[in-house]
Design a protein around this motif. Structure first.
Motif, PDB file in Angstrom:
ATOM      1  N   ARG A  31      62.684  45.091  37.568  1.00 41.44           N
ATOM      2  CA  ARG A  31      62.910  45.158  36.132  1.00 41.44           C
ATOM      3  C   ARG A  31      61.874  44.320  35.400  1.00 41.44           C
ATOM      4  NH1 ARG A  31      69.012  43.387  35.966  1.00 41.44           N
ATOM      5  NH2 ARG A  31      68.528  43.126  33.723  1.00 41.44           N
ATOM      6  N   ASN A  32      61.726  44.587  34.115  1.00 39.39           N
ATOM      7  CA  ASN A  32      60.768  43.839  33.312  1.00 39.39           C
ATOM      8  C   ASN A  32      61.098  42.347  33.342  1.00 39.39           C
ATOM      9  OD1 ASN A  32      59.418  46.183  32.553  1.00 39.39           O
ATOM     10  ND2 ASN A  32      60.663  46.482  30.713  1.00 39.39           N
ATOM     11  N   GLY A  33      60.064  41.544  33.539  1.00 41.24           N
ATOM     12  CA  GLY A  33      60.260  40.104  33.604  1.00 41.24           C
ATOM     13  C   GLY A  33      60.579  39.569  34.980  1.00 41.24           C
ATOM     14  N   PHE A  34      60.618  40.447  35.998  1.00 45.97           N
ATOM     15  CA  PHE A  34      60.968  40.000  37.350  1.00 45.97           C
ATOM     16  C   PHE A  34      59.749  39.535  38.146  1.00 45.97           C
ATOM     17  CE2 PHE A  34      65.415  41.710  38.577  1.00 45.97           C
ATOM     18  CZ  PHE A  34      65.933  41.214  37.389  1.00 45.97           C
ATOM     19  N   GLY A  35      58.530  39.765  37.661  1.00 43.22           N
ATOM     20  CA  GLY A  35      57.363  39.203  38.328  1.00 43.22           C
ATOM     21  C   GLY A  35      56.477  40.171  39.073  1.00 43.22           C
ATOM     22  N   LYS A  36      56.714  41.467  38.910  1.00 40.67           N
ATOM     23  CA  LYS A  36      55.890  42.435  39.667  1.00 40.67           C
ATOM     24  C   LYS A  36      54.442  42.442  39.178  1.00 40.67           C
ATOM     25  CE  LYS A  36      57.528  46.283  36.784  1.00 40.67           C
ATOM     26  NZ  LYS A  36      58.295  45.396  35.864  1.00 40.67           N
ATOM     27  N   THR A  37      54.248  42.371  37.868  1.00 41.00           N
ATOM     28  CA  THR A  37      52.878  42.351  37.336  1.00 41.00           C
ATOM     29  C   THR A  37      52.131  41.099  37.781  1.00 41.00           C
ATOM     30  OG1 THR A  37      53.385  43.728  35.416  1.00 41.00           O
ATOM     31  CG2 THR A  37      51.518  42.239  35.199  1.00 41.00           C
ATOM     32  N   ASN A  38      52.844  40.007  38.001  1.00 42.71           N
ATOM     33  CA  ASN A  38      52.192  38.759  38.415  1.00 42.71           C
ATOM     34  C   ASN A  38      51.466  38.912  39.746  1.00 42.71           C
ATOM     35  OD1 ASN A  38      53.402  37.745  36.132  1.00 42.71           O
ATOM     36  ND2 ASN A  38      55.063  36.728  37.228  1.00 42.71           N
ATOM     37  N   ILE A  39      51.960  39.795  40.603  1.00 42.19           N
ATOM     38  CA  ILE A  39      51.303  40.025  41.889  1.00 42.19           C
ATOM     39  C   ILE A  39      49.928  40.645  41.667  1.00 42.19           C
ATOM     40  CG2 ILE A  39      51.433  41.296  44.070  1.00 42.19           C
ATOM     41  CD1 ILE A  39      54.485  41.103  43.881  1.00 42.19           C
ATOM     42  N   LEU A  40      49.881  41.670  40.833  1.00 42.45           N
ATOM     43  CA  LEU A  40      48.596  42.311  40.545  1.00 42.45           C
ATOM     44  C   LEU A  40      47.681  41.370  39.759  1.00 42.45           C
ATOM     45  CD1 LEU A  40      49.569  45.987  39.632  1.00 42.45           C
ATOM     46  CD2 LEU A  40      49.407  44.866  41.864  1.00 42.45           C
ATOM     47  N   GLU A  41      48.275  40.575  38.882  1.00 45.39           N
ATOM     48  CA  GLU A  41      47.471  39.626  38.105  1.00 45.39           C
ATOM     49  C   GLU A  41      46.766  38.621  39.011  1.00 45.39           C
ATOM     50  OE1 GLU A  41      48.007  36.753  34.164  1.00 45.39           O
ATOM     51  OE2 GLU A  41      49.727  37.162  35.473  1.00 45.39           O
ATOM     52  N   ALA A  42      47.438  38.198  40.077  1.00 43.69           N
ATOM     53  CA  ALA A  42      46.824  37.261  41.018  1.00 43.69           C
ATOM     54  C   ALA A  42      45.600  37.887  41.683  1.00 43.69           C
ATOM     55  CB  ALA A  42      47.850  36.831  42.073  1.00 43.69           C
ATOM     56  N   LEU A  43      45.709  39.145  42.099  1.00 41.32           N
ATOM     57  CA  LEU A  43      44.571  39.820  42.715  1.00 41.32           C
ATOM     58  C   LEU A  43      43.467  40.079  41.690  1.00 41.32           C
ATOM     59  CD1 LEU A  43      46.521  42.347  44.971  1.00 41.32           C
ATOM     60  CD2 LEU A  43      45.294  40.285  45.692  1.00 41.32           C
ATOM     61  N   TYR A  44      43.858  40.390  40.474  1.00 42.78           N
ATOM     62  CA  TYR A  44      42.878  40.557  39.394  1.00 42.78           C
ATOM     63  C   TYR A  44      42.112  39.256  39.177  1.00 42.78           C
ATOM     64  CZ  TYR A  44      41.125  41.705  34.690  1.00 42.78           C
ATOM     65  OH  TYR A  44      40.324  41.936  33.596  1.00 42.78           O
ATOM     66  N   TYR A  45      42.826  38.134  39.238  1.00 42.71           N
ATOM     67  CA  TYR A  45      42.181  36.837  39.037  1.00 42.71           C
ATOM     68  C   TYR A  45      41.165  36.557  40.148  1.00 42.71           C
ATOM     69  CZ  TYR A  45      41.785  32.173  37.065  1.00 42.71           C
ATOM     70  OH  TYR A  45      41.303  31.052  36.438  1.00 42.71           O
ATOM     71  N   LEU A  46      41.511  36.869  41.378  1.00 44.06           N
ATOM     72  CA  LEU A  46      40.564  36.664  42.479  1.00 44.06           C
ATOM     73  C   LEU A  46      39.337  37.566  42.331  1.00 44.06           C
ATOM     74  CD1 LEU A  46      42.842  36.320  45.637  1.00 44.06           C
ATOM     75  CD2 LEU A  46      41.581  34.521  44.466  1.00 44.06           C
ATOM     76  N   THR A  47      39.501  38.708  41.683  1.00 42.86           N
ATOM     77  CA  THR A  47      38.376  39.615  41.468  1.00 42.86           C
ATOM     78  C   THR A  47      37.460  39.129  40.358  1.00 42.86           C
ATOM     79  OG1 THR A  47      39.698  41.521  42.185  1.00 42.86           O
ATOM     80  CG2 THR A  47      37.723  41.989  40.885  1.00 42.86           C
ATOM     81  N   ASN A  48      38.062  38.694  39.236  1.00 39.56           N
ATOM     82  CA  ASN A  48      37.294  38.415  38.018  1.00 39.56           C
ATOM     83  C   ASN A  48      37.290  36.960  37.584  1.00 39.56           C
ATOM     84  OD1 ASN A  48      36.704  41.310  37.201  1.00 39.56           O
ATOM     85  ND2 ASN A  48      38.926  41.387  37.291  1.00 39.56           N
ATOM     86  N   LEU A  49      38.054  36.108  38.283  1.00 42.03           N
ATOM     87  CA  LEU A  49      38.194  34.694  37.930  1.00 42.03           C
ATOM     88  C   LEU A  49      38.751  34.514  36.517  1.00 42.03           C
ATOM     89  CD1 LEU A  49      35.021  33.034  39.513  1.00 42.03           C
ATOM     90  CD2 LEU A  49      37.301  33.360  40.485  1.00 42.03           C
ATOM     91  N   ARG A  50      39.584  35.426  36.123  1.00 43.27           N
ATOM     92  CA  ARG A  50      40.286  35.314  34.853  1.00 43.27           C
ATOM     93  C   ARG A  50      41.495  36.244  34.893  1.00 43.27           C
ATOM     94  NH1 ARG A  50      39.722  39.631  31.652  1.00 43.27           N
ATOM     95  NH2 ARG A  50      40.578  38.453  29.909  1.00 43.27           N
ATOM     96  N   SER A  51      42.454  35.936  34.028  1.00 42.82           N
ATOM     97  CA  SER A  51      43.624  36.793  33.888  1.00 42.82           C
ATOM     98  C   SER A  51      43.326  37.925  32.919  1.00 42.82           C
ATOM     99  CB  SER A  51      44.805  35.965  33.364  1.00 42.82           C
ATOM    100  OG  SER A  51      45.837  36.791  32.866  1.00 42.82           O
ATOM    101  N   HIS A  52      44.032  39.030  33.084  1.00 37.51           N
ATOM    102  CA  HIS A  52      43.898  40.130  32.127  1.00 37.51           C
ATOM    103  C   HIS A  52      44.902  40.006  30.989  1.00 37.51           C
ATOM    104  CE1 HIS A  52      47.360  41.529  34.414  1.00 37.51           C
ATOM    105  NE2 HIS A  52      47.538  42.533  33.572  1.00 37.51           N
ATOM    106  N   ARG A  53      45.733  38.931  31.034  1.00 40.40           N
ATOM    107  CA  ARG A  53      46.780  38.808  30.022  1.00 40.40           C
ATOM    108  C   ARG A  53      46.636  37.570  29.143  1.00 40.40           C
ATOM    109  NH1 ARG A  53      52.535  39.661  32.775  1.00 40.40           N
ATOM    110  NH2 ARG A  53      51.757  38.200  34.333  1.00 40.40           N
ATOM    111  N   VAL A  54      46.065  36.495  29.667  1.00 39.43           N
ATOM    112  CA  VAL A  54      45.933  35.251  28.895  1.00 39.43           C
ATOM    113  C   VAL A  54      44.519  34.716  29.062  1.00 39.43           C
ATOM    114  CG1 VAL A  54      48.376  34.634  28.999  1.00 39.43           C
ATOM    115  CG2 VAL A  54      46.835  33.896  30.831  1.00 39.43           C
ATOM    116  N   SER A  55      44.092  33.907  28.103  1.00 42.46           N
ATOM    117  CA  SER A  55      42.720  33.399  28.116  1.00 42.46           C
ATOM    118  C   SER A  55      42.602  32.010  28.711  1.00 42.46           C
ATOM    119  CB  SER A  55      42.162  33.383  26.685  1.00 42.46           C
ATOM    120  OG  SER A  55      42.976  32.586  25.843  1.00 42.46           O
TER     121      SER A  55
END
Length: 402
Positions: A31-55
């Protein structure tokens, strides 16, 4: 390329996560807010050294912790590398490669190549120029640490020069040696800004030229009855900064144009206290037919253009012999049936496909792979995310049966 194992500690809603992955489709459902996007965000961060959601990095660290740790073991062409990043709530981040400390986090660039599709992608068409610059800069950054270093150095010079401009007006009014010192210092910053800015601008122009045919082809496939799509780099310094058709960007030429622009606008910059020349003010026009799409493209057209930008970036990596990890963050709920089908067909050949969805019904038919459910647990330490294992499902079923 695929992520074989991901671990996280104190990242966003996850106090701890250890998950084995494979070269297949994996669907994270929660469900929304349960943390599923955070998993992809972590991999995104390792790719780009930044989050796609916060600066900034502080929101990435779990409440009450001082740092978060992300580690991914990536297999590519039979070789394994583990990229690990400690994200500090304050202070510099630290990186490790195969357990050995890296001199700088940017040395992680290139270990994991990934492309994420997310609801925020609509900003690539409808958002501010900064959203489109960030998109192109991420593609440039995947060319290696040197490009990341140039961007970081440029940002530092820009901050220093802007700070000087904010105080230059008063110094110029006082005149004398103080004014002469300001002019001399500005000359130094101008040279550095033009040099780094030219490198960044040239890299963007060349990447956009390589990306353009892939985006055009992707949009034609997604919306065959629509007007044609196109991309165009729009430098704030004027079109004269661009190379001729089919020619690569020349750093030396761009540098001279930037220096001339800085000299011409110095008075206005001092008056306003801001830097008016440089790649931080450029834009990328996403064009539909004969017009820039922002402001007039329909919702469906905007989504098709956004998808085309991401699909094009995947094809650009594939043209370099790299099969990126493709991540779809809750996008199927945003798309109509036709665009869902197009995205499913395109991602069918992905080596590794990672998907998040609020409910399983959001996932189109025909996508196989493994489904992992995500839940929230609340204890004395607060709320945190967790993966629901097979044992958890069995225990829950037994309690319901009982």
């Amino acid at each position: 390329m695929y992520v074989r194992h991901l671990s996280m500690r104190d990242f966003r809603s996850w106090r701890s996560l250890e998950v084995d992955l494979a070269a297949e489709t994996t669907i994270f459902v929660g469900r929304n807010g349960f943390g599923k996007t955070n998993i992809l965000e972590a991999l995104y961060y390792l790719t780009n050294l930044r989050s796609h959601r916060v600066s900034t990095d502080a929101p990435l660290v779990h409440h009450g912790a001082e740092a978060a740790v992300i580690a991914a073991t990536v297999e590519h062409n039979g070789r394994e590398l583990t990229a690990e990043l400690t994200v500090n709530a304050s202070g510099a981040n630290k990186a490790r490669i195969n357990q050995s400390p890296a001199r700088r986090p940017r040395e992680l660039i290139g270990i994991l190549r990934s492309v994420m599709f997310a609801p925020e992608d609509l900003l690539l068409v409808r958002g501010d120029p900064s959203d489109r610059r960030r998109f192109v800069d991420e593609i440039v950054a995947q060319q290696g640490p040197l490009q990341v270093a140039a961007r970081a150095d440029y940002d530092k010079v820009l901050r220093q020069r802007t700070a000087l401009l904010k105080t230059a007006g008063a110094a110029m009014r006082r005149g004398g040696s103080e004014a002469a010192s300001v002019i001399s210092t500005l000359d130094v910053w101008d040279a550095q800004l033009a040099d780094l800015g030219a490198r960044i601008t040239a890299a963007r122009i060349d990447v956009l030229a390589a990306l353009r045919p892939h985006v055009v082809a992707a949009y034609t496939a997604i919306a065959p009855h629509s007007r044609p799509a196109d991309l165009r780099y729009r430098p704030a310094a004027g079109p004269h900064l661009l190379p001729g058709p089919g020619s690569p960007a020349v750093v030396a030429d761009i540098r001279e144009h930037l220096l001339a622009g800085l000299a011409e606008l110095r008075g206005k910059e001092i008056e306003r206290g801001v830097c008016l020349v440089g790649p931080h003010r450029d834009d990328i026009d996403v064009i539909l037919g004969e017009q820039v799409a922002k402001g007039f493209a329909s919702h469906g057209e905007s989504w098709s253009l956004a998808l085309s930008l991401r699909l094009g970036s995947v094809e650009l990596l594939r043209a370099d012999g790299i099969e990126p990890v493709i991540m779809l963050d809750d996008v199927f709920a945003e798309l109509d049936t036709a665009r869902r089908r197009q995205l499913v067909e395109f991602t069918a050949s992905a080596h590794q496909l990672l998907i998040t969805a609020a409910v399983a019904e959001d996932i189109p038919d025909g996508l196989g792979g493994r489904t992992l459910d995500i839940d929230i647990v609340t204890d004395d330490a607060g709320r945190s995310s967790r993966l629901i294992t097979g044992d958890d499902r069995c225990d829950g079923q037994q309690q319901r049966d009982g």
